[in-house]
Design an enzyme around this catalytic site. Structure first.
Site, mmCIF file in Angstrom:
data_model
loop_
_atom_site.group_PDB
_atom_site.id
_atom_site.type_symbol
_atom_site.label_atom_id
_atom_site.label_comp_id
_atom_site.label_asym_id
_atom_site.label_seq_id
_atom_site.Cartn_x
_atom_site.Cartn_y
_atom_site.Cartn_z
ATOM 1 N N HIS A 49 -1.236 -9.115 21.878
ATOM 2 C CA HIS A 49 -1.547 -8.959 20.455
ATOM 3 C C HIS A 49 -2.098 -7.572 20.147
ATOM 4 O O HIS A 49 -1.830 -7.015 19.084
ATOM 5 C CB HIS A 49 -2.559 -10.035 20.039
ATOM 6 N N HIS A 95 -0.955 -14.681 11.437
ATOM 7 C CA HIS A 95 -2.060 -15.516 11.925
ATOM 8 C C HIS A 95 -1.464 -16.876 12.266
ATOM 9 O O HIS A 95 -1.879 -17.918 11.771
ATOM 10 C CB HIS A 95 -3.177 -15.614 10.884
ATOM 11 N N SER A 313 -15.660 -12.867 14.479
ATOM 12 C CA SER A 313 -16.261 -13.227 13.195
ATOM 13 C C SER A 313 -15.699 -12.308 12.112
ATOM 14 O O SER A 313 -15.449 -11.125 12.351
ATOM 15 C CB SER A 313 -17.783 -13.090 13.268
ATOM 16 N N ASP A 493 6.702 -4.663 8.711
ATOM 17 C CA ASP A 493 7.389 -5.792 9.330
ATOM 18 C C ASP A 493 6.416 -6.667 10.103
ATOM 19 O O ASP A 493 5.326 -6.249 10.456
ATOM 20 C CB ASP A 493 8.533 -5.327 10.244
#
Length: 737
Positions: A49, A95, A313, A493
């Site tokens: 990621h 997400h 957080s 994108d």
């Protein structure tokens, strides 16, 4: 070893998503066994990621430059110049994994994160969009996911005060175990006041801003870099919790201290939280960073250095401030009721040093944390070519009118009003074209300029032929912007794929990126930002390849934009672009004939550019009353959408010639638009198009309140609207599961 530190075992390394050879690389890099905090930092920085280790090689082939591009990929968001001292800042991110585990908070924090990426650059957000992919409607979890995700997007955007103006929602069984939530934000800034992440100057204060740090989101980025298995529900604690009201305060405070010239560098605390933001700021500026975690505001007691460095957080920023502006900046943040803490400083050492409780918890080479992350040129196999389905190969099981009525009530083609009516799409008062059209249009300040924006991809095309599917995703975004009269300027994108360690999945990724690159070059439509989301699969079953394209275009005068709705009785309906009757991978073939097969339509990029330029020219000259691009469902679905948007009908007297009616009416040939022309101007407009070597033909006339197809029973528009509007509300009103 530090006190109370666990021994680093192969099992612990594996739990952090690091392979044995990657851990060996860490040992060679630092010359010793890492501390637990250091292991966590490497895990965060080297996961898929954050490091793009499987995709970086191929992403470098994307075109990213143009005279109007101020900032391309590599920053929090991309930036383009729109003249008059103004710039547009935008990006899209995923997400997906969090939204499957906890749909409301996963979607909420996805919106919050992308908004921070935009205002971190110094821009005030003016619009949000999204692209949502859910499983089969009959799957027991789908309704729950749709409900939670849509509520989360609306809950955050509405509370924060930014309009959600457009998007996509699709359903397919391949998303059963891994839905996709792609969020896009667009902001407006002064072109000479863009803020970047690179720190500068030695001994500059590093300041923590925003909300307090808790234990939510720990290992969120690592979770997003792995497949789901039977333990997906156990990963619920890695989902962050969002607070849109705190983010609104953070926005106003950040923009205020930027305007007061307090900021040297700024970075959103997104994926991997404090770790990634601090490392990126230092590494980009060729500086070291020292952090004292005892100064970090926390909302839970007894947090370890490991937890603080990996917490995700929400509503937090890291800044390097001008020392003489510290007091002024602190006063501004205190005024907005936000935490402000000097937690470290920049150093000349190029080391990343973390102190906590009087001990050094991490001491690592800062550049190598990013630069030495593994980069894989993974093996891949190209997807096999599928056979071309000829127009005569598909027999019509029902009339064109009956097929149309069924198609507009299917999950993919039905009206998504149930979704977008939960979003405040008119807050701020600048939304010119609302959801439901080809592209949203938002006024720029007081006008006359407007921005058009859209999100597009056709995953079934991308699986059948990744190269053509990648081209088509860009081409459709280009068409949607052109259909409202906007000049396409740049795109962001969100490349969603399965496990890149599988050669066939990697082949899909490579093919789609190649197609995107070719289309961007041909259409002068560069990529300025983006996100890659891999490992989107559950128990070995991957999603459809879904490279979502978010396009942004510019209107010189927003009052001249057109909609897709039929406008006036008697307008001439014309088809721009050639029709070959391409039914491979079409919704007609899938949903009417029960055949999900064949090669998808090829994309002629020269025709896309020529036709888009011609349509934009007609809109700017106010020579046409409506325009609509033709995509899913083909020509007859596009005509029905124009009729349903206005309540007006049409007499369609087009001769299909030797082409079978299903192929003519439902083929999904590319580079096509439907336009309507005032009768007095029709001959001139048609002549102008043909002079530009644009294939064009008339189809009929806007009239009455029914679609009248030659040789078929008239189909009332009201009946179409009932089918179109009915499916999604009825589905969502079904039993909770």
């Amino acid at each position: 070893m530090l006190r109370n530190e666990p021994k680093i075992t192969p099992e612990l390394v594996a739990e952090h998503g690091l392979k044995p050879d990657e851990y060996q690389r860490i040992l060679e890099l630092i010359g010793r066994e890492p501390t637990l905090t250091e292991l966590g930092i490497f895990s965060a920085m080297w996961n898929e990621h954050c490091s793009y280790k499987s995709s970086k090689v191929h992403l470098r082939t994307l075109p990213t430059q143009a005279p109007w591009v101020i900032q391309g990929p590599g920053e929090n968001a991309g930036v383009i110049d729109i003249g008059d001292g103004l710039a547009v800042v935008f990006k899209m991110e995923s997400h997906n994994h969090p939204s499957y585990i906890e749909p409301y908070q996963g979607a909420t924090t996805g919106v919050g994160g992308i908004l921070r990426d935009v205002f971190t650059m110094g821009a005030r957000p003016i619009a949000c969009l999204n692209a949502l992919s859910f499983g089969d409607p009959s799957h027991p979890k789908t309704r729950h996911l749709v409900s939670g995700v849509v509520a989360g997007i609306g809950g955050y955007g509405n509370s924060f005060g930014v309009p959600t103006v457009g998007g996509q929602t699709r359903f397919h069984t391949r998303y059963d175990g891994n839905n996709l939530v792609n969020a896009m934000a667009v902001g407006l800034a002064r072109s000479d006041s863009i803020f970047y992440a690179a720190a500068s100057g030695v001994g500059m204060p590093i300041v923590y801003l925003g909300s307090k740090t808790g234990r939510d989101g720990i290992h969120g980025a690592s979770m997003a870099s792995a497949e789901f298995g039977a333990d997906a529900e156990e990963k619920r604690p890695t989902v962050q919790v969002g607070d849109p009201f705190a983010e609104k305060l953070l926005l106003e405070a950040c923009l205020e201290i930027m305007q007061k010239d307090c900021v040297i560098a700024i970075q959103d605390m997104g994926a991997a939280g404090l770790t990634c933001s601090a490392v990126e700021m230092g590494a980009k500026g060729d500086l070291g960073v020292t952090l004292d975690l005892d100064r970090v505001p926390t909302r839970e007691t007894g947090m370890s250095a490991y937890e603080m460095m990996l917490s995700e957080s929400q509503e937090r920023m890291l800044m390097v401030l001008k020392p003489e502006k510290e007091k002024e900046a602190e006063d501004i943040f205190r005024k907005w009721g936000l935490d402000f803490a000097i937690v470290g400083e920049t150093t000349p050492s190029k080391r990343f040093v973390i102190r906590h409780g009087g001990e050094v918890m991490a001491d690592l080479p800062i550049k190598e944390l990013g630069d030495e992350a593994p980069v894989y040129n993974r093996p891949f196999v190209e997807s096999p070519k599928l056979p071309v389905i000829k127009p005569g190969d598909v027999k019509a099981p029902m009339s064109a009118a009956d097929a149309l009525l069924k198609l507009v009530g299917t999950p993919d083609l039905c009206c998504k009003r149930w979704v977008w009516e939960q979003y405040d799409h008119i807050i701020l008062g600048n939304t010119v074209q609302r959801p439901g059209g080809d592209a949203a249009v938002v006024r720029v300040e007081e006008g006359p300029k407007g921005l058009a924006m859209t999100t597009d991809v056709t995953p079934r095309y991308c699986e059948a032929d990744p190269f053509e599917g990648g081209k088509q995703a860009v081409a459709e975004a280009y068409r949607n912007l052109s259909a409202v009269g906007a000049l396409p300027l740049a795109l962001t994108d969100n490349l969603n794929f399965g496990n890149p360690e599988k050669p066939d999945i990697m082949g899909q990724f490579v093919g789609c990126v190649r197609g995107i690159a070719e289309a961007c070059k041909a259409l002068d439509f560069p990529v300025v930002s983006g996100n890659v989301s891999l490992y989107n699969e559950t128990n070995g079953r991957a999603i459809l390849p879904t490279p979502t394209i978010g396009g942004v275009g510019l209107l010189a005068d927003f009052t001249r934009s057109v909609t897709l709705a039929f406008k006036n009785e008697g307008d001439v309906i014309a088809l721009v672009g050639a029709t070959a009757g391409w039914l491979g991978q079409s919704l007609y073939l899938r949903d009417i004939c029960g055949r999900e097969e064949g090669a998808p339509p090829p994309v002629d990029l020269a025709a896309e550019r020529r036709h888009g330029e011609a349509v934009r020219e007609l809109i700017a000259a106010q020579r046409i009353n409506a325009a609509h691009d033709i995509s899913d469902g083909g020509l007859l679905v596009a005509l029905a959408e124009m009729a349903m948007a206005s309540g007006r009908g049409a007499r369609l007297d087009a001769d299909t010639g030797a082409m079978p009616p299903p192929a003519f009416w439902f083929g999904e040939d590319q580079a096509r638009y439907v336009v309507t022309i005032p009768p007095a101007q029709a001959d001139d407009v048609l002549a102008r198009l043909r002079a530009r070597e644009v294939v064009v033909r008339t189809l009929g006339t806007v009239t009455g309140t029914a679609l009248v197809i030659a040789g078929e029973t008239p189909l009332p528009v009201a009946r179409l609207q009932a089918a179109f509007e009915g499916w999604l509300p009825a589905y969502m009103a079904g039993p909770a599961t």
